[in-house]
Design a protein around this motif. Structure first.
Motif, mmCIF file in Angstrom:
data_model
loop_
_atom_site.group_PDB
_atom_site.id
_atom_site.type_symbol
_atom_site.label_atom_id
_atom_site.label_comp_id
_atom_site.label_asym_id
_atom_site.label_seq_id
_atom_site.Cartn_x
_atom_site.Cartn_y
_atom_site.Cartn_z
ATOM 1 N N VAL A 1 17.498 0.134 -7.371
ATOM 2 C CA VAL A 1 16.435 -0.863 -7.288
ATOM 3 C C VAL A 1 16.805 -2.039 -8.186
ATOM 4 O O VAL A 1 17.185 -1.842 -9.335
ATOM 5 C CB VAL A 1 15.089 -0.252 -7.764
ATOM 6 C CG1 VAL A 1 14.000 -1.296 -7.796
ATOM 7 C CG2 VAL A 1 14.687 0.922 -6.879
ATOM 8 N N GLU A 2 16.721 -3.240 -7.647
ATOM 9 C CA GLU A 2 16.985 -4.450 -8.424
ATOM 10 C C GLU A 2 15.703 -4.872 -9.124
ATOM 11 O O GLU A 2 14.695 -5.105 -8.474
ATOM 12 C CB GLU A 2 17.446 -5.584 -7.511
ATOM 13 C CG GLU A 2 18.919 -5.681 -7.294
ATOM 14 C CD GLU A 2 19.734 -5.763 -8.573
ATOM 15 O OE1 GLU A 2 19.407 -6.541 -9.484
ATOM 16 O OE2 GLU A 2 20.722 -5.026 -8.640
ATOM 17 N N LEU B 1 8.253 5.327 -5.336
ATOM 18 C CA LEU B 1 8.928 5.921 -6.496
ATOM 19 C C LEU B 1 7.966 6.052 -7.674
ATOM 20 O O LEU B 1 7.880 7.095 -8.322
ATOM 21 C CB LEU B 1 10.131 5.071 -6.916
ATOM 22 C CG LEU B 1 11.392 5.160 -6.080
ATOM 23 C CD1 LEU B 1 12.389 4.076 -6.492
ATOM 24 C CD2 LEU B 1 12.028 6.532 -6.178
ATOM 25 N N VAL B 2 7.227 4.982 -7.945
ATOM 26 C CA VAL B 2 6.307 4.976 -9.084
ATOM 27 C C VAL B 2 5.157 5.954 -8.848
ATOM 28 O O VAL B 2 4.845 6.776 -9.718
ATOM 29 C CB VAL B 2 5.791 3.544 -9.355
ATOM 30 C CG1 VAL B 2 4.634 3.545 -10.335
ATOM 31 C CG2 VAL B 2 6.925 2.670 -9.869
ATOM 32 N N GLN B 3 4.538 5.890 -7.689
ATOM 33 C CA GLN B 3 3.390 6.767 -7.439
ATOM 34 C C GLN B 3 3.781 8.238 -7.420
ATOM 35 O O GLN B 3 3.060 9.078 -7.956
ATOM 36 C CB GLN B 3 2.690 6.366 -6.139
ATOM 37 C CG GLN B 3 1.956 5.056 -6.280
ATOM 38 C CD GLN B 3 1.258 4.597 -5.014
ATOM 39 O OE1 GLN B 3 1.653 4.948 -3.898
ATOM 40 N NE2 GLN B 3 0.229 3.788 -5.179
ATOM 41 N N THR B 4 4.920 8.545 -6.865
ATOM 42 C CA THR B 4 5.366 9.939 -6.803
ATOM 43 C C THR B 4 5.712 10.480 -8.181
ATOM 44 O O THR B 4 5.309 11.580 -8.542
ATOM 45 C CB THR B 4 6.586 10.069 -5.866
ATOM 46 O OG1 THR B 4 6.212 9.592 -4.574
ATOM 47 C CG2 THR B 4 7.047 11.503 -5.760
ATOM 48 N N THR C 1 15.087 14.286 -16.176
ATOM 49 C CA THR C 1 16.161 14.051 -15.203
ATOM 50 C C THR C 1 15.706 13.235 -13.999
ATOM 51 O O THR C 1 16.529 12.640 -13.312
ATOM 52 C CB THR C 1 16.773 15.383 -14.698
ATOM 53 O OG1 THR C 1 15.741 16.157 -14.083
ATOM 54 C CG2 THR C 1 17.399 16.160 -15.836
ATOM 55 N N GLU C 2 14.400 13.197 -13.749
ATOM 56 C CA GLU C 2 13.889 12.387 -12.634
ATOM 57 C C GLU C 2 13.781 10.913 -13.008
ATOM 58 O O GLU C 2 13.492 10.081 -12.151
ATOM 59 C CB GLU C 2 12.520 12.909 -12.190
ATOM 60 C CG GLU C 2 12.589 14.253 -11.510
ATOM 61 C CD GLU C 2 11.224 14.744 -11.078
ATOM 62 O OE1 GLU C 2 10.332 13.919 -10.811
ATOM 63 O OE2 GLU C 2 11.054 15.964 -11.017
ATOM 64 N N PHE C 3 14.019 10.583 -14.277
ATOM 65 C CA PHE C 3 13.948 9.190 -14.700
ATOM 66 C C PHE C 3 15.306 8.539 -14.485
ATOM 67 O O PHE C 3 16.033 8.211 -15.408
ATOM 68 C CB PHE C 3 13.490 9.084 -16.158
ATOM 69 C CG PHE C 3 13.010 7.712 -16.531
ATOM 70 C CD1 PHE C 3 11.955 7.122 -15.863
ATOM 71 C CD2 PHE C 3 13.617 7.008 -17.546
ATOM 72 C CE1 PHE C 3 11.506 5.853 -16.200
ATOM 73 C CE2 PHE C 3 13.178 5.744 -17.902
ATOM 74 C CZ PHE C 3 12.121 5.165 -17.217
ATOM 75 N N VAL D 1 14.347 4.796 -10.517
ATOM 76 C CA VAL D 1 12.957 5.002 -10.923
ATOM 77 C C VAL D 1 12.615 4.059 -12.076
ATOM 78 O O VAL D 1 11.571 3.391 -12.062
ATOM 79 C CB VAL D 1 12.705 6.479 -11.300
ATOM 80 C CG1 VAL D 1 11.336 6.669 -11.932
ATOM 81 C CG2 VAL D 1 12.864 7.373 -10.069
ATOM 82 N N LYS D 2 13.491 3.985 -13.059
ATOM 83 C CA LYS D 2 13.264 3.098 -14.197
ATOM 84 C C LYS D 2 13.096 1.651 -13.731
ATOM 85 O O LYS D 2 12.172 0.949 -14.153
ATOM 86 C CB LYS D 2 14.430 3.192 -15.179
ATOM 87 C CG LYS D 2 14.309 2.274 -16.380
ATOM 88 C CD LYS D 2 15.513 2.443 -17.295
ATOM 89 C CE LYS D 2 15.458 1.524 -18.496
ATOM 90 N NZ LYS D 2 16.626 1.710 -19.389
#
Length: 175
Positions: free
Chosen positions: A21-22, A34-37, A147-149, A153-154
């Motif tokens: 993601v840019e 991504l954020v909501q999940t 690990t999901e970060f 996602v960041k």
């Protein structure tokens, strides 16, 4: 799933890694997803626990921020369960959860953020403070998501934070 069966995209796990993601690109549906999940995992910590972690990061990054919070004057009691810090942190995390849930409804979200930004002017919050809270928020997400970060996602959260920050600051400060 049987071989040859059509794949329903909603049944597939969300790819947290690719494509990347840019941060400077406009917020899109994948960012929101991504954020909501992933925020569900943060919310699962409970607003009190997540709020304590968030404020721990705020005060680590900017110890002088304690001066903005009357409850931070007593180091010994501010971290106790049921403290004013815990209650305030829980309200902050609950507000973030509401904002996350409204990312696809900006007509509702934007006025809420604008009002919240105006309130924060009265609390003596300055534009640079939003940067500190953003850093603390990202550190809190890193702690919670582990690990999901991923970078994707960041970056999705950074895009959301840029919008939140810009909306809350808005025209509330003389330039």
């Amino acid at each position: 799933m049987a071989a040859g069966s059509p794949v329903n995209a909603s049944e597939l796990p969300l790819d947290l890694v690719s494509p990347s993601v840019e941060v400077d690109a406009p917020l899109d549906d994948r960012d929101i997803e991504l954020v909501q999940t992933t925020f569900e995992k943060v919310a699962a910590l409970g607003p009190e626990a997540a709020g304590r972690v968030l404020f721990g990061h705020i005060f680590r990054i900017a110890p002088e921020a304690k001066e903005l919070f009357p409850f931070a004057k007593d180091e010994e009691t501010m971290w106790l369960p049921g403290s004013r810090l815990e209650k305030h942190g829980a309200r902050v995390v609950s507000t973030v959860a509401t904002a996350v849930s409204l990312l696809k409804d900006l007509d509702t979200l934007v006025p809420v953020l604008q009002t919240l930004g105006l309130k924060h002017v009265g609390y003596k919050v300055l534009p640079p403070h939003y940067e500190i809270v953003g850093q603390a928020f990202i550190a809190t997400l890193d702690d919670a998501l582990q690990t999901e970060f991923t970078e994707a996602v960041k970056n999705a959260y950074l895009k959301v934070w840029k919008i939140v920050q810009a909306t809350m600051i808005g025209d509330n400060y003389a330039k």
